[in-house]
Scaffold this motif. Structure first.
Motif, PDB file in Angstrom:
ATOM      1  N   MET A   1       0.815  -1.212   0.000  1.00  0.00           N
ATOM      2  CA  MET A   1       0.000   0.000   0.000  1.00  0.00           C
ATOM      3  C   MET A   1       0.850   1.263   0.000  1.00  0.00           C
ATOM      4  O   MET A   1       0.318   2.373   0.069  1.00  0.00           O
ATOM      5  CB  MET A   1      -0.944  -0.006   1.199  1.00  0.00           C
ATOM      6  CG  MET A   1      -1.954  -1.127   1.168  1.00  0.00           C
ATOM      7  SD  MET A   1      -3.142  -1.036   2.527  1.00  0.00           S
ATOM      8  CE  MET A   1      -4.086   0.411   2.046  1.00  0.00           C
ATOM      9  N   HIS A   2       2.170   1.086  -0.085  1.00  0.00           N
ATOM     10  CA  HIS A   2       3.091   2.216  -0.176  1.00  0.00           C
ATOM     11  C   HIS A   2       2.884   3.193   0.989  1.00  0.00           C
ATOM     12  O   HIS A   2       2.818   4.414   0.801  1.00  0.00           O
ATOM     13  CB  HIS A   2       2.915   2.952  -1.509  1.00  0.00           C
ATOM     14  CG  HIS A   2       4.149   3.663  -1.985  1.00  0.00           C
ATOM     15  ND1 HIS A   2       4.859   4.535  -1.190  1.00  0.00           N
ATOM     16  CD2 HIS A   2       4.787   3.626  -3.173  1.00  0.00           C
ATOM     17  CE1 HIS A   2       5.879   5.024  -1.876  1.00  0.00           C
ATOM     18  NE2 HIS A   2       5.871   4.473  -3.086  1.00  0.00           N
ATOM     19  N   ASN A   3       2.776   2.637   2.193  1.00  0.00           N
ATOM     20  CA  ASN A   3       2.705   3.490   3.389  1.00  0.00           C
ATOM     21  C   ASN A   3       4.052   4.142   3.648  1.00  0.00           C
ATOM     22  O   ASN A   3       5.097   3.518   3.486  1.00  0.00           O
ATOM     23  CB  ASN A   3       2.327   2.669   4.616  1.00  0.00           C
ATOM     24  CG  ASN A   3       0.897   2.213   4.593  1.00  0.00           C
ATOM     25  OD1 ASN A   3       0.582   1.215   3.952  1.00  0.00           O
ATOM     26  ND2 ASN A   3       0.037   2.926   5.286  1.00  0.00           N
TER      27      ASN A   3
ATOM     28  N   LEU B   1       9.189   8.508  15.838  1.00  0.00           N
ATOM     29  CA  LEU B   1       8.710   7.815  14.649  1.00  0.00           C
ATOM     30  C   LEU B   1       7.261   8.216  14.376  1.00  0.00           C
ATOM     31  O   LEU B   1       6.452   8.296  15.306  1.00  0.00           O
ATOM     32  CB  LEU B   1       8.796   6.304  14.858  1.00  0.00           C
ATOM     33  CG  LEU B   1       8.470   5.446  13.641  1.00  0.00           C
ATOM     34  CD1 LEU B   1       9.669   5.365  12.710  1.00  0.00           C
ATOM     35  CD2 LEU B   1       8.046   4.035  14.063  1.00  0.00           C
ATOM     36  N   ILE B   2       6.948   8.447  13.124  1.00  0.00           N
ATOM     37  CA  ILE B   2       5.578   8.752  12.716  1.00  0.00           C
ATOM     38  C   ILE B   2       5.034   7.585  11.898  1.00  0.00           C
ATOM     39  O   ILE B   2       5.559   7.263  10.830  1.00  0.00           O
ATOM     40  CB  ILE B   2       5.517  10.048  11.893  1.00  0.00           C
ATOM     41  CG1 ILE B   2       6.044  11.225  12.719  1.00  0.00           C
ATOM     42  CG2 ILE B   2       4.080  10.324  11.433  1.00  0.00           C
ATOM     43  CD1 ILE B   2       6.180  12.519  11.937  1.00  0.00           C
ATOM     44  N   ASP B   3       4.009   6.928  12.400  1.00  0.00           N
ATOM     45  CA  ASP B   3       3.266   5.842  11.763  1.00  0.00           C
ATOM     46  C   ASP B   3       4.098   4.567  11.569  1.00  0.00           C
ATOM     47  O   ASP B   3       4.774   4.387  10.549  1.00  0.00           O
ATOM     48  CB  ASP B   3       2.657   6.289  10.433  1.00  0.00           C
ATOM     49  CG  ASP B   3       1.436   7.160  10.625  1.00  0.00           C
ATOM     50  OD1 ASP B   3       0.948   7.264  11.760  1.00  0.00           O
ATOM     51  OD2 ASP B   3       0.957   7.748   9.631  1.00  0.00           O
ATOM     52  N   ALA B   4       3.999   3.679  12.539  1.00  0.00           N
ATOM     53  CA  ALA B   4       4.597   2.340  12.433  1.00  0.00           C
ATOM     54  C   ALA B   4       3.655   1.472  11.611  1.00  0.00           C
ATOM     55  O   ALA B   4       2.909   0.649  12.130  1.00  0.00           O
ATOM     56  CB  ALA B   4       4.824   1.755  13.823  1.00  0.00           C
ATOM     57  N   ALA B   5       3.699   1.657  10.306  1.00  0.00           N
ATOM     58  CA  ALA B   5       2.645   1.150   9.434  1.00  0.00           C
ATOM     59  C   ALA B   5       2.736  -0.353   9.179  1.00  0.00           C
ATOM     60  O   ALA B   5       1.724  -1.051   9.187  1.00  0.00           O
ATOM     61  CB  ALA B   5       2.690   1.902   8.102  1.00  0.00           C
TER      62      ALA B   5
ATOM     63  N   TRP C   1      -6.071   0.732   9.888  1.00  0.00           N
ATOM     64  CA  TRP C   1      -5.291  -0.484  10.100  1.00  0.00           C
ATOM     65  C   TRP C   1      -3.956  -0.467   9.366  1.00  0.00           C
ATOM     66  O   TRP C   1      -2.963  -1.001   9.864  1.00  0.00           O
ATOM     67  CB  TRP C   1      -6.104  -1.710   9.659  1.00  0.00           C
ATOM     68  CG  TRP C   1      -6.333  -1.756   8.172  1.00  0.00           C
ATOM     69  CD1 TRP C   1      -7.339  -1.148   7.482  1.00  0.00           C
ATOM     70  CD2 TRP C   1      -5.534  -2.439   7.217  1.00  0.00           C
ATOM     71  NE1 TRP C   1      -7.214  -1.402   6.143  1.00  0.00           N
ATOM     72  CE2 TRP C   1      -6.115  -2.200   5.948  1.00  0.00           C
ATOM     73  CE3 TRP C   1      -4.385  -3.224   7.286  1.00  0.00           C
ATOM     74  CZ2 TRP C   1      -5.586  -2.718   4.765  1.00  0.00           C
ATOM     75  CZ3 TRP C   1      -3.846  -3.737   6.102  1.00  0.00           C
ATOM     76  CH2 TRP C   1      -4.452  -3.482   4.859  1.00  0.00           C
ATOM     77  N   ASP C   2      -3.916   0.144   8.182  1.00  0.00           N
ATOM     78  CA  ASP C   2      -2.685   0.087   7.401  1.00  0.00           C
ATOM     79  C   ASP C   2      -1.585   0.982   7.971  1.00  0.00           C
ATOM     80  O   ASP C   2      -0.433   0.887   7.540  1.00  0.00           O
ATOM     81  CB  ASP C   2      -2.944   0.430   5.933  1.00  0.00           C
ATOM     82  CG  ASP C   2      -3.529   1.817   5.723  1.00  0.00           C
ATOM     83  OD1 ASP C   2      -4.531   2.140   6.388  1.00  0.00           O
ATOM     84  OD2 ASP C   2      -2.981   2.578   4.897  1.00  0.00           O
TER      85      ASP C   2
ATOM     86  N   GLY D   1       0.897  10.286   4.180  1.00  0.00           N
ATOM     87  CA  GLY D   1       0.943   8.912   4.647  1.00  0.00           C
ATOM     88  C   GLY D   1       1.214   7.888   3.571  1.00  0.00           C
ATOM     89  O   GLY D   1       1.535   6.738   3.870  1.00  0.00           O
ATOM     90  N   HIS D   2       1.072   8.262   2.313  1.00  0.00           N
ATOM     91  CA  HIS D   2       1.372   7.397   1.180  1.00  0.00           C
ATOM     92  C   HIS D   2       1.960   8.269   0.077  1.00  0.00           C
ATOM     93  O   HIS D   2       1.562   9.427  -0.097  1.00  0.00           O
ATOM     94  CB  HIS D   2       0.113   6.728   0.619  1.00  0.00           C
ATOM     95  CG  HIS D   2      -0.680   5.924   1.598  1.00  0.00           C
ATOM     96  ND1 HIS D   2      -0.565   4.552   1.712  1.00  0.00           N
ATOM     97  CD2 HIS D   2      -1.616   6.292   2.499  1.00  0.00           C
ATOM     98  CE1 HIS D   2      -1.400   4.109   2.641  1.00  0.00           C
ATOM     99  NE2 HIS D   2      -2.045   5.152   3.143  1.00  0.00           N
ATOM    100  N   GLY D   3       2.899   7.715  -0.680  1.00  0.00           N
ATOM    101  CA  GLY D   3       3.337   8.362  -1.897  1.00  0.00           C
ATOM    102  C   GLY D   3       4.233   9.569  -1.720  1.00  0.00           C
ATOM    103  O   GLY D   3       4.920   9.729  -0.709  1.00  0.00           O
ATOM    104  N   ALA D   4       4.193  10.432  -2.737  1.00  0.00           N
ATOM    105  CA  ALA D   4       5.140  11.532  -2.854  1.00  0.00           C
ATOM    106  C   ALA D   4       4.781  12.709  -1.956  1.00  0.00           C
ATOM    107  O   ALA D   4       3.631  12.894  -1.559  1.00  0.00           O
ATOM    108  CB  ALA D   4       5.200  12.005  -4.308  1.00  0.00           C
ATOM    109  N   ASP D   5       5.799  13.513  -1.661  1.00  0.00           N
ATOM    110  CA  ASP D   5       5.627  14.757  -0.913  1.00  0.00           C
ATOM    111  C   ASP D   5       5.148  15.870  -1.850  1.00  0.00           C
ATOM    112  O   ASP D   5       5.105  15.715  -3.071  1.00  0.00           O
ATOM    113  CB  ASP D   5       6.954  15.216  -0.302  1.00  0.00           C
ATOM    114  CG  ASP D   5       7.661  14.156   0.527  1.00  0.00           C
ATOM    115  OD1 ASP D   5       7.032  13.139   0.865  1.00  0.00           O
ATOM    116  OD2 ASP D   5       8.850  14.365   0.831  1.00  0.00           O
ATOM    117  N   SER D   6       4.853  17.024  -1.250  1.00  0.00           N
ATOM    118  CA  SER D   6       4.541  18.211  -2.040  1.00  0.00           C
ATOM    119  C   SER D   6       4.758  19.441  -1.165  1.00  0.00           C
ATOM    120  O   SER D   6       5.197  19.332  -0.016  1.00  0.00           O
ATOM    121  CB  SER D   6       3.098  18.170  -2.571  1.00  0.00           C
ATOM    122  OG  SER D   6       2.848  19.239  -3.473  1.00  0.00           O
TER     123      SER D   6
END
Length: 220
Positions: free
Chosen positions: A31-33, A48-52, A79-80, A198-203
């Motif tokens: 899911m590219h978290n 740490l931010i989001d232990a996915a 959940w993800d 939370g997923h993918g590229a920054d902006s």
């Protein structure tokens, strides 16, 4: 290599060095978290931010930044974003932080429940908590006011390049999320503010600001 924020599941982390803060970004799961490790450069303390997912890779990331992990912040209850949370907390003894309205849905006890206007500190770094309601009731973002440059935001699944987070499921609200994102993010922070979703590229906020009315008109 300069930081780009372009990471892939199974690939290496990307690292950004600010004068007082090191940011490491790691992608996990199909899911590219995104998982973010923040290290105070003066003290070595880490957050740490989001232990996915993929606890082993997350713990390797922690070890690459320093000897220990003091805090894990969860941006929202889905959940993800929490699959590795029990194992990471058990291995590190880190305190847990989450939005008050999402805390009871997490798979570990939450030590610190936060909301709009609160702060989370580690080492000599202080992060401001922004409550962004609508993707989940207790979704939060974290903001770092870099004294030497633009602000940095970690937005979970509430803000992405191209729009706000998903609000199509029961209990979600586009109106609420759009209102919070516009008034608490775009009305507060400058265009050069960099955000990490939370997923993918920054902006940056400047890249997204011209599209706010478009997002509102389409309703997602």
């Amino acid at each position: 290599m300069p930081y780009t924020g372009d990471v892939e599941p199974g690939g290496p982390a990307d690292t950004r060095e600010l004068p007082q803060l090191t940011i490491r970004k790691l992608a996990v799961s199909a899911m590219h978290n995104n998982v973010y490790l923040l290290t105070c450069r003066r003290t070595g303390e880490q957050l740490l931010i989001d232990a996915a997912d993929e606890a082993g890779r997350i713990l390797e990331l922690v070890r690459s930044g320093g000897p220990s992990l003091g805090t894990v912040v969860t941006t929202h209850q889905h959940w993800d974003h929490v699959r590795a949370l029990p194992d990471v907390v058990a291995a590190t003894g880190a305190r847990t932080v989450a939005g008050a309205e999402d805390a009871d849905a997490l798979p570990v006890p939450v030590d610190v429940r936060v909301g709009q206007g609160d702060t989370v500190a580690f080492g000599q770094i202080t992060l401001d908590v922004i409550s962004l309601r609508g993707h989940t009731p207790g979704g939060i973002a974290l903001a770092y006011a870099d004294p030497g440059g633009p602000a940095h935001l970690w937005t979970g699944d509430s803000l992405f390049p191209g729009g706000v987070g998903n609000t199509k499921n029961e209990g979600q609200s586009f109106a609420s999320l759009y209102a919070d994102v516009t008034t608490r993010v775009f009305d507060v922070y400058d265009d050069d503010t960099w955000f990490y979703p939370g997923h993918g590229a920054d902006s940056t906020l400047g890249a997204e600001r011209p599209h706010l009315q478009e997002w509102r008109d389409r309703g997602w």
